[in-house]
Scaffold this motif. Structure first.
Motif, PDB file in Angstrom:
ATOM      1  N   UNK A   1      -4.612 -15.382  -6.042  1.00  0.00           N
ATOM      2  CA  UNK A   1      -4.538 -13.935  -6.252  1.00  0.00           C
ATOM      3  C   UNK A   1      -3.089 -13.474  -6.193  1.00  0.00           C
ATOM      4  N   UNK A   2      -2.338 -14.002  -5.227  1.00  0.00           N
ATOM      5  CA  UNK A   2      -0.921 -13.655  -5.127  1.00  0.00           C
ATOM      6  C   UNK A   2      -0.148 -14.063  -6.375  1.00  0.00           C
ATOM      7  N   UNK A   3      -0.455 -15.241  -6.913  1.00  0.00           N
ATOM      8  CA  UNK A   3       0.198 -15.698  -8.142  1.00  0.00           C
ATOM      9  C   UNK A   3      -0.162 -14.801  -9.320  1.00  0.00           C
ATOM     10  N   UNK A   4      -1.411 -14.342  -9.345  1.00  0.00           N
ATOM     11  CA  UNK A   4      -1.844 -13.447 -10.415  1.00  0.00           C
ATOM     12  C   UNK A   4      -1.063 -12.139 -10.373  1.00  0.00           C
ATOM     13  N   UNK A   5      -0.871 -11.611  -9.179  1.00  0.00           N
ATOM     14  CA  UNK A   5      -0.154 -10.345  -9.025  1.00  0.00           C
ATOM     15  C   UNK A   5       1.260 -10.450  -9.584  1.00  0.00           C
ATOM     16  N   UNK A   6       1.899 -11.602  -9.379  1.00  0.00           N
ATOM     17  CA  UNK A   6       3.287 -11.779  -9.805  1.00  0.00           C
ATOM     18  C   UNK A   6       3.423 -12.284 -11.244  1.00  0.00           C
ATOM     19  N   UNK A   7       2.283 -12.569 -11.887  1.00  0.00           N
ATOM     20  CA  UNK A   7       2.333 -13.114 -13.236  1.00  0.00           C
ATOM     21  C   UNK A   7       2.518 -12.011 -14.269  1.00  0.00           C
ATOM     22  N   UNK A   8       3.272 -12.328 -15.322  1.00  0.00           N
ATOM     23  CA  UNK A   8       3.441 -11.389 -16.427  1.00  0.00           C
ATOM     24  C   UNK A   8       2.539 -11.755 -17.596  1.00  0.00           C
ATOM     25  N   UNK A   9       1.578 -12.682 -17.337  1.00  0.00           N
ATOM     26  CA  UNK A   9       0.672 -13.149 -18.384  1.00  0.00           C
ATOM     27  C   UNK A   9      -0.735 -12.579 -18.209  1.00  0.00           C
ATOM     28  N   UNK A  10      -0.843 -11.490 -17.519  1.00  0.00           N
ATOM     29  CA  UNK A  10      -2.159 -10.909 -17.269  1.00  0.00           C
ATOM     30  C   UNK A  10      -2.140  -9.416 -17.526  1.00  0.00           C
ATOM     31  N   UNK A  11      -3.273  -8.901 -17.967  1.00  0.00           N
ATOM     32  CA  UNK A  11      -3.410  -7.462 -18.173  1.00  0.00           C
ATOM     33  C   UNK A  11      -4.024  -6.786 -16.953  1.00  0.00           C
ATOM     34  N   UNK A  12      -4.250  -7.544 -15.905  1.00  0.00           N
ATOM     35  CA  UNK A  12      -4.875  -6.996 -14.706  1.00  0.00           C
ATOM     36  C   UNK A  12      -3.909  -6.069 -13.974  1.00  0.00           C
ATOM     37  N   UNK A  13      -4.371  -4.866 -13.668  1.00  0.00           N
ATOM     38  CA  UNK A  13      -3.547  -3.905 -12.935  1.00  0.00           C
ATOM     39  C   UNK A  13      -4.257  -3.355 -11.710  1.00  0.00           C
ATOM     40  N   UNK A  14      -5.524  -3.725 -11.528  1.00  0.00           N
ATOM     41  CA  UNK A  14      -6.314  -3.228 -10.408  1.00  0.00           C
ATOM     42  C   UNK A  14      -6.857  -4.401  -9.599  1.00  0.00           C
ATOM     43  N   UNK A  15      -6.817  -4.272  -8.279  1.00  0.00           N
ATOM     44  CA  UNK A  15      -7.330  -5.288  -7.363  1.00  0.00           C
ATOM     45  C   UNK A  15      -8.410  -4.653  -6.494  1.00  0.00           C
ATOM     46  N   UNK A  16      -9.492  -5.408  -6.251  1.00  0.00           N
ATOM     47  CA  UNK A  16     -10.611  -4.881  -5.472  1.00  0.00           C
ATOM     48  C   UNK A  16     -11.034  -5.881  -4.401  1.00  0.00           C
ATOM     49  N   UNK A  17     -11.250  -5.380  -3.195  1.00  0.00           N
ATOM     50  CA  UNK A  17     -11.817  -6.173  -2.102  1.00  0.00           C
ATOM     51  C   UNK A  17     -12.836  -5.305  -1.379  1.00  0.00           C
ATOM     52  N   UNK A  18     -13.722  -5.945  -0.661  1.00  0.00           N
ATOM     53  CA  UNK A  18     -14.736  -5.206   0.078  1.00  0.00           C
ATOM     54  C   UNK A  18     -14.098  -4.446   1.234  1.00  0.00           C
ATOM     55  N   UNK A  19     -13.192  -5.115   1.931  1.00  0.00           N
ATOM     56  CA  UNK A  19     -12.498  -4.530   3.074  1.00  0.00           C
ATOM     57  C   UNK A  19     -11.154  -5.221   3.214  1.00  0.00           C
ATOM     58  N   UNK A  20     -10.158  -4.525   3.766  1.00  0.00           N
ATOM     59  CA  UNK A  20      -8.836  -5.114   3.928  1.00  0.00           C
ATOM     60  C   UNK A  20      -8.867  -6.366   4.799  1.00  0.00           C
ATOM     61  N   UNK A  21      -9.844  -6.436   5.721  1.00  0.00           N
ATOM     62  CA  UNK A  21      -9.978  -7.618   6.573  1.00  0.00           C
ATOM     63  C   UNK A  21     -10.171  -8.888   5.759  1.00  0.00           C
ATOM     64  N   UNK A  22     -10.792  -8.763   4.595  1.00  0.00           N
ATOM     65  CA  UNK A  22     -11.067  -9.941   3.782  1.00  0.00           C
ATOM     66  C   UNK A  22      -9.789 -10.535   3.220  1.00  0.00           C
ATOM     67  N   UNK A  23      -8.790  -9.699   3.001  1.00  0.00           N
ATOM     68  CA  UNK A  23      -7.517 -10.199   2.489  1.00  0.00           C
ATOM     69  C   UNK A  23      -6.763 -10.973   3.565  1.00  0.00           C
ATOM     70  N   UNK A  24      -6.580 -10.380   4.703  1.00  0.00           N
ATOM     71  CA  UNK A  24      -5.865 -11.044   5.797  1.00  0.00           C
ATOM     72  C   UNK A  24      -6.075 -10.293   7.105  1.00  0.00           C
ATOM     73  N   UNK A  25      -5.880 -11.026   8.189  1.00  0.00           N
ATOM     74  CA  UNK A  25      -5.969 -10.446   9.528  1.00  0.00           C
ATOM     75  C   UNK A  25      -4.665 -10.621  10.300  1.00  0.00           C
TER      76      UNK A  25
END
Length: 260
Positions: free
Chosen positions: A149-173
């Motif tokens: 996911x981190x690599x996707x955020x920094x990539x210029x080869x994607x049209x993705x501009x929105x990120x979704x998670x159920x809760x911030x806890x799922x990303x990291x603690x």
């Protein structure tokens, strides 16, 4: 057919990376994805972006997920570039549960919540933009799905501009990592939204993120204390705390019979 597929060993099973959901769970996750997205986006069903629900599609999507996870590289699909100017905005999702004792269906439940909030925001999440980690703590960033996911955020080869998670806890603690991730999102002009109300585009998002990070830090410290106390108790009760050394095994202690 699907039963044989689920029970079949994955190629290079001995090199299966930690955090990759097993095939049974991946199959359930794929079924959830196709079923929910068909409800949310009926006009896209049957197109390459959203295949119809059948055994062939299910097995293909599961294998695609496994290959991507093993390689650690997200798929750069040409499908994303052929949607046309009237296509919906594209997003990515991240789901995770912490350990083997957690409910494995948690991934499905999180995905349902994420797809629902994305549809409300008029954002379509392709299957190859669903990232997941199974049975890995959020206190470490050494998670394949999270790093993809981190690599996707920094990539210029994607049209993705929105990120979704159920809760911030799922990303990291972990407090510092949580701040760094949000800075990464902002630096790449992306927007992070959770199913329970967090939105990085809002002015108060930094305050909310700071509070959540401190809350997570307290939770982890409290959990660590509970585990440590449990280990001490087991030790005083002469219970084993881990696996025996290589070449040895644990056997029940038997009381010596009194001599007659």
């Amino acid at each position: 057919m699907l039963a044989d597929f689920v029970n079949a060993p994955m190629p290079n099973e001995s090199k299966r990376p930690c955090g990759l959901p097993n095939r049974a769970d991946l199959l359930e996750l794929t079924i959830t994805y196709l079923t929910r997205q068909a409800q949310h986006w009926p006009e896209l069903v049957g197109r390459e972006l959203l295949p119809e629900h059948n055994p062939e599609s299910l097995t293909r999507l599961v294998v695609e997920f496994e290959k991507s996870y093993v390689s650690g590289q997200f798929v750069s699909s040409n499908v994303l570039a052929t949607l046309g100017s009237d296509s919906p905005e594209l997003g990515a999702a991240y789901i995770r549960y912490s350990d083997a004792k957690s409910n494995t269906r948690s991934l499905d439940q999180q995905l349902i919540n994420v797809l629902q909030i994305a549809r409300r925001e008029q954002v379509f999440i392709p299957w190859n933009r669903v990232f997941a980690d199974a049975a890995i703590s959020g206190t470490t960033s050494a998670r394949t799905g999270y790093q993809m996911l981190g690599n996707l955020i920094q990539s210029d080869q994607t049209r993705v501009a929105r990120l979704f998670v159920d809760d911030l806890d799922r990303l990291n603690r972990e407090q510092i990592e949580s701040f760094q991730f949000l800075e990464l999102v902002n630096a790449n002009n992306m927007r992070l939204t959770t199913a329970n109300g967090f939105d990085s585009s809002q002015e108060m998002s930094k305050v909310a993120r700071s509070f959540k990070a401190k809350q997570n830090k307290f939770f982890v410290a409290q959990l660590t204390g509970k585990v440590f106390r449990g280990m001490i108790h087991e030790h005083t009760q002469r219970q084993k705390l881990g696996l025996p050394p290589t070449g040895l095994k644990v056997v029940p202690k038997r009381e010596r019979k009194p001599e007659r």
